[in-house]
Write a protein that holds these residues in place. Structure first.
Motif, mmCIF file in Angstrom:
data_model
loop_
_atom_site.group_PDB
_atom_site.id
_atom_site.type_symbol
_atom_site.label_atom_id
_atom_site.label_comp_id
_atom_site.label_asym_id
_atom_site.label_seq_id
_atom_site.Cartn_x
_atom_site.Cartn_y
_atom_site.Cartn_z
ATOM 1 N N GLY A 98 0.822 -1.195 0.000
ATOM 2 C CA GLY A 98 0.000 0.000 0.000
ATOM 3 C C GLY A 98 0.854 1.243 0.000
ATOM 4 N N VAL A 99 0.228 2.365 0.359
ATOM 5 C CA VAL A 99 0.904 3.661 0.408
ATOM 6 C C VAL A 99 0.955 4.126 1.856
ATOM 7 C CG1 VAL A 99 0.767 6.076 -0.315
ATOM 8 C CG2 VAL A 99 0.173 4.272 -1.926
ATOM 9 N N VAL A 100 2.123 4.565 2.298
ATOM 10 C CA VAL A 100 2.287 5.060 3.667
ATOM 11 C C VAL A 100 1.567 6.401 3.779
ATOM 12 C CG1 VAL A 100 3.930 5.800 5.425
ATOM 13 C CG2 VAL A 100 4.492 3.888 3.928
ATOM 14 N N VAL A 101 0.580 6.463 4.656
ATOM 15 C CA VAL A 101 -0.207 7.673 4.864
ATOM 16 C C VAL A 101 0.339 8.468 6.049
ATOM 17 C CG1 VAL A 101 -2.512 8.533 5.443
ATOM 18 C CG2 VAL A 101 -2.258 6.611 3.885
ATOM 19 N N GLU A 102 0.845 7.754 7.064
ATOM 20 C CA GLU A 102 1.326 8.419 8.264
ATOM 21 C C GLU A 102 2.438 7.605 8.905
ATOM 22 O OE1 GLU A 102 -0.487 10.147 12.483
ATOM 23 O OE2 GLU A 102 -1.730 8.866 11.228
ATOM 24 N N ILE A 103 3.485 8.301 9.344
ATOM 25 C CA ILE A 103 4.539 7.692 10.154
ATOM 26 C C ILE A 103 4.330 8.237 11.560
ATOM 27 C CG2 ILE A 103 7.010 7.433 10.539
ATOM 28 C CD1 ILE A 103 7.381 7.871 7.504
ATOM 29 N N VAL A 104 3.905 7.361 12.464
ATOM 30 C CA VAL A 104 3.512 7.783 13.809
ATOM 31 C C VAL A 104 4.710 7.843 14.747
ATOM 32 C CG1 VAL A 104 2.002 7.273 15.757
ATOM 33 C CG2 VAL A 104 1.239 6.787 13.433
#
Length: 186
Positions: A160-166
């Motif tokens: 998938g596509v990384v939406v957020e790096i927490v």
């Protein structure tokens, strides 16, 4: 039978009954290493099904997470709260403040499989494994978590596509803490 079981062919004692299940010196060394580190707990499993968990803090009972207390909002000095009309007074109630946009439920979360220190890059100064907006494939390394001086590569379980790096680089993470949010449809 009162003694160890004997192997009929060789007359030797069966190792599974005479050898201890775990070397106590090994456990003592693990405890010393745990005490001298910032890691709170470790869990080790053997291929024979034995599990060993060492923890500095007491285990939580009941699996219930406690929420941190929230501070009370402060009132401005000398300003009394405005009276709020009730429907009984014949005044229409103002609409409640719009709720924050609902969190996207279609995002998949990559969670930390262990307690340790999160690293976004393979070494200081190198480019990160993943960036927001970047595509990841199943099995691709996303980050490193250092635990007990061992660098553990964390791989993606999905594409998938990384939406957020927490997680924050070079900061501690807990077991089960969300590290990334990935859009599988992106």
């Amino acid at each position: 039978m009162t003694g160890p079981r004997q192997d009929a062919r060789h007359g030797a004692a069966d190792d599974s009954l005479t050898s201890p299940m775990i070397d106590l010196r090994y456990v003592k060394k693990l405890i010393e290493m745990l005490d001298g580190s910032t890691v709170d707990s470790i869990e080790i499993s053997s291929d024979k099904g034995m599990k060993l968990r060492l923890s500095k803090s007491a285990p939580q009972r009941g699996g219930m997470a406690m929420a941190a207390p929230l501070p009370m909002p402060q009132m401005l000095p000398g300003v009394p709260p405005a009276p709020y009309p009730t429907p009984a007074e014949g005044v229409a109630m103002p609409p409640l403040a719009a709720a924050a946009p609902a969190a996207r439920t279609d995002l998949l979360e990559v969670k930390s499989p262990m307690v340790g220190t999160y690293y976004a890059t393979p070494e200081p100064g190198a480019k990160p494994y993943v960036v927001v907006g970047g595509r990841v494939a199943k099995g691709q390394v996303l980050c490193i978590i250092e635990a007990m001086k061992i660098m553990n590569e964390i791989e993606s379980e999905f594409s998938g596509v990384v939406v957020e790096i927490v997680a924050e680089d070079a900061h501690p993470v807990e077991y089960g803490q969300v590290l990334f949010r990935v859009d599988p449809n992106g």
